[in-house]
Design a protein around this motif. Structure first.
Motif, PDB file in Angstrom:
ATOM      1  N   GLU A   7      74.351  20.027   5.006  1.00  0.00           N
ATOM      2  CA  GLU A   7      73.628  21.282   4.802  1.00  0.00           C
ATOM      3  C   GLU A   7      72.154  21.058   4.490  1.00  0.00           C
ATOM      4  OE1 GLU A   7      74.995  24.149   5.269  1.00  0.00           O
ATOM      5  OE2 GLU A   7      77.057  23.447   5.518  1.00  0.00           O
ATOM      6  N   ALA A  59      70.156  19.493   6.175  1.00  0.00           N
ATOM      7  CA  ALA A  59      69.402  19.625   7.422  1.00  0.00           C
ATOM      8  C   ALA A  59      69.306  21.069   7.896  1.00  0.00           C
ATOM      9  CB  ALA A  59      70.049  18.765   8.511  1.00  0.00           C
ATOM     10  N   ASP A  60      69.895  21.976   7.146  1.00  0.00           N
ATOM     11  CA  ASP A  60      69.890  23.387   7.529  1.00  0.00           C
ATOM     12  C   ASP A  60      68.477  23.947   7.396  1.00  0.00           C
ATOM     13  OD1 ASP A  60      70.486  25.963   8.131  1.00  0.00           O
ATOM     14  OD2 ASP A  60      71.533  26.408   6.264  1.00  0.00           O
ATOM     15  N   GLY A  61      68.002  24.532   8.468  1.00  0.00           N
ATOM     16  CA  GLY A  61      66.655  25.086   8.435  1.00  0.00           C
ATOM     17  C   GLY A  61      66.521  26.244   7.479  1.00  0.00           C
ATOM     18  N   ALA A  62      67.601  27.025   7.275  1.00  0.00           N
ATOM     19  CA  ALA A  62      67.535  28.159   6.355  1.00  0.00           C
ATOM     20  C   ALA A  62      67.267  27.701   4.924  1.00  0.00           C
ATOM     21  CB  ALA A  62      68.840  28.957   6.425  1.00  0.00           C
ATOM     22  N   TRP A 106      65.656  24.936   3.948  1.00  0.00           N
ATOM     23  CA  TRP A 106      64.276  24.478   3.798  1.00  0.00           C
ATOM     24  C   TRP A 106      63.282  25.629   3.874  1.00  0.00           C
ATOM     25  CZ3 TRP A 106      63.389  20.016   1.759  1.00  0.00           C
ATOM     26  CH2 TRP A 106      64.355  19.002   1.885  1.00  0.00           C
ATOM     27  N   ARG A 107      63.595  26.641   4.691  1.00  0.00           N
ATOM     28  CA  ARG A 107      62.716  27.823   4.717  1.00  0.00           C
ATOM     29  C   ARG A 107      62.765  28.539   3.376  1.00  0.00           C
ATOM     30  NH1 ARG A 107      64.813  28.270   9.970  1.00  0.00           N
ATOM     31  NH2 ARG A 107      66.420  29.723   9.265  1.00  0.00           N
ATOM     32  N   TYR A 158      68.964  32.759  -1.667  1.00  0.00           N
ATOM     33  CA  TYR A 158      69.813  31.954  -0.797  1.00  0.00           C
ATOM     34  C   TYR A 158      71.126  31.614  -1.493  1.00  0.00           C
ATOM     35  CZ  TYR A 158      71.246  27.829   1.939  1.00  0.00           C
ATOM     36  OH  TYR A 158      71.950  26.910   2.678  1.00  0.00           O
TER      37      TYR A 158
END
Length: 584
Positions: free
Chosen positions: A343, A345-348, A350-351, A528
């Motif tokens: 997880e 690597a999840d872009g959400a 990091w955003r 999140y």
């Protein structure tokens, strides 16, 4: 022959110079400073005024409906939750502070630091962790069923964490450090002689604690308990997830689920009444009594050495609050993060992290600038308006996040509609919503909520700067603003860094106002984690939750160092950042 006649001291001379400098500065101060304070104060009080106006202008049939359906249960559950959290935090914080202050035993110094760490964890994260641990499908109940051969919930009894008792336990395990810090600071400052006199009059150590130490610490205990109860009122994520319908949760449900903005404003007005009542109760609990030392010589605290089972009992009593408030949730987060390493690597995620850092940095910078302007205005223009206005500007910290969000939505939406109507009539173009549901609204909410935090740190730093520097700068032709920019700001850098750090961390953790004011498809780390928890996928957000916890550790430990080394008459090796953190 020795001359015993009193001589004028340097202190007396410098005091006269300081008073003269202040008088001259007050005479020459521009009215722009008072106007600046008035403008900032108006912004800080805007949400309160908006909520009250909306509550009074709502439909006449809303109040009867709220009184018959929503308010009785919400008021009762809020009162029970606050009573339970108040008693448990008071007991835990005062007991552990007394043990750490007065006794020496193995591990005492480590436990002293560990006891404040739960303050770095948001209550909603701890609630999600305990629900994941103690639910029917959690590891504890699953292990018990496997061990004893139970098959259904009817075969055994297990405490339900999604209940009022569970909410009291979870919230208290996070908020007791407020009482611990204030009680610890009070016990450290108390006179050893008063306690020894109680012992010579036949009091046991516990009797001296209850009859002397606790009454003298009453103002500190009242202040710490009031802070814990204000955070309890502000909580949204934990009470929602644990099934407790408080007034904050009712504001959220009435606003978003029932689409009744007027009803939400009326419930929010009751929350404001509770906040005012908390202030009054805290003042009454402090009483009119004042306790202070009469000597300039302070003896070191005569620690009582504990050995054997007494030392083990003291260690256990101080370790359990830390274990409940931080260690158990932290282990759950780490295990969840290890199971969900992909997880990361999840872009959400990091955003959301980038959005949190950006928003928190903007809020910290804005809050520090506002705190500098307000504090310096009171310094250069100490009139009958700026002094009370500075105190009122810090009241935003007492506002629950749901009330703050609701109070900002109305004026921002009105301003957006006015701008849109102007551009439609003049240019035939619709501007839409420029401020409502924007990053500006979030930063403004954070500034109102956490201005008191930065204000305390900046004021503490300004108090260490002599007014003689102001007078010297004025004689060299500098204006008050140039003096602030060229003299005070460089000297205040440690205090400004502390203020910014405290606001940054608080903004990273803030949930209620963020959930209600964020733009569409805009996530922070707090929202999140909150969104995944509502979908019963909290374990997938463990990495984000760990990031929030890690961000909160530094200021908490900084605050502890400032409090623990604060005994009068000692020479603590503290940085100016530590001193300003203590004042904040």
């Amino acid at each position: 022959m020795t001359d015993l006649a009193p001589r004028p001291s340097m202190w007396t001379t410098y005091s006269a110079v300081e008073w003269l400098a202040r008088w001259r500065a007050m005479r020459r101060a521009s009215p722009a400073w008072s106007l600046t304070v008035a403008l900032i104060l108006a912004i800080m009080l805007l949400p309160i005024a908006a909520v009250l106006v909306l509550a009074l202008s709502a439909e006449a049939d809303v109040w009867p409906h709220l009184i018959s359906t929503v308010l009785p249960g919400s008021l009762l559950e809020t009162a029970v939750l606050m009573a339970g959290v108040g008693m448990l935090t008071l007991f835990t914080g005062a007991m552990t502070a007394w043990i750490i202050t007065m006794y020496r035993f193995p591990g005492r110094n480590v436990l002293d630091r560990l006891l404040v760490i739960p303050l770095a964890v948001p209550t909603y994260i701890v609630a999600y962790c305990y629900a994941d641990l103690l639910d029917y499908t959690g590891p504890i109940q699953t292990g018990l069923r496997s061990l004893f051969g139970w098959h259904t919930v009817r075969d055994y009894w297990f405490p339900d964490v999604r209940s009022m008792g569970g909410a009291i336990f979870v919230i208290s395990s996070v908020l007791y450090p407020y009482v611990y810090l204030t009680a610890r600071a009070s016990f450290v400052q108390q006179s050893v002689c008063a306690l020894e006199v109680a012992r010579t009059l036949g009091r046991t150590p516990f009797g001296a604690f209850t009859s002397v130490a606790l009454p003298m610490a009453r103002p500190a205990l009242a202040a710490g308990t009031a802070l814990a109860l204000m955070e309890c009122l502000n909580d949204l994520g934990a009470v929602q997830y644990l099934g407790v319908r408080t007034l904050s949760a009712s504001v959220y449900a009435t606003w978003l689920q029932r689409s009744s903005l007027g009803g939400a404003a009326q419930i929010a007005s009751l929350l404001l009444v509770l906040v005012v009542a908390l202030f009054l109760i805290e003042r009454l609990a402090r009483g009119q009594s004042q306790f202070h030392g009469t000597s300039r010589r302070y003896r070191s605290i005569p620690f009582a050495d504990l050995q054997g089972w007494r030392a083990a009992a003291a260690c256990l009593a101080c370790f359990l609050p830390f274990a409940c408030g931080f260690l158990a949730p932290f282990i759950i987060l780490v295990l969840g993060a290890l199971r969900h390493l992909p997880e990361m690597a999840d872009g959400a995620l990091w955003r959301a992290a980038a959005n949190s850092v950006l928003l928190a940095a903007m809020a910290a910078a804005a809050a520090v600038v506002l705190a500098i302007l307000v504090s310096y205005a009171r310094r250069v223009a100490p009139n009958g308006f700026t002094r009370p206005a500075v105190r009122l500007a810090g009241l935003g910290y007492a506002l629950p996040g749901t009330v703050l969000a609701l109070g900002l939505l109305i004026p921002l939406a009105g301003l957006d509609n006015g701008i849109d109507a102007f551009f439609r009539s003049r240019f035939g173009v619709s501007t839409g919503l420029l401020l409502t549901g924007s990053m500006f609204a979030l930063v403004l909410a954070y500034c109102i909520r956490f201005l008191a935090v930065s204000l305390g740190a900046v004021e503490a730093g300004l108090e260490h700067i002599s007014p003689n520097l102001d007078a010297a700068a004025r004689t060299l032709g500098l204006s008050p603003f140039s003096t602030l920019r060229r003299v005070h700001v460089p000297l205040l850098l440690p205090a400004l860094g502390t203020a910014g750090l405290l606001v940054f961390v608080d903004a990273m953790k803030e949930l209620p106002a963020t959930v209600l004011l964020r733009p569409f498809n805009f996530e922070t780390l707090a929202t999140y984690v909150y969104s995944l928890a509502l979908l019963e996928q909290f374990e997938a957000s463990s990495v984000g939750a760990l990031a929030i916890v890690a961000a909160g550790l530094v200021p908490v430990l900084l605050l502890h160092n400032a409090v623990a080394s604060g005994r009068a008459g000692s020479r603590p090796r503290r940085s100016s950042a530590g001193r300003t953190a203590a004042r904040a």
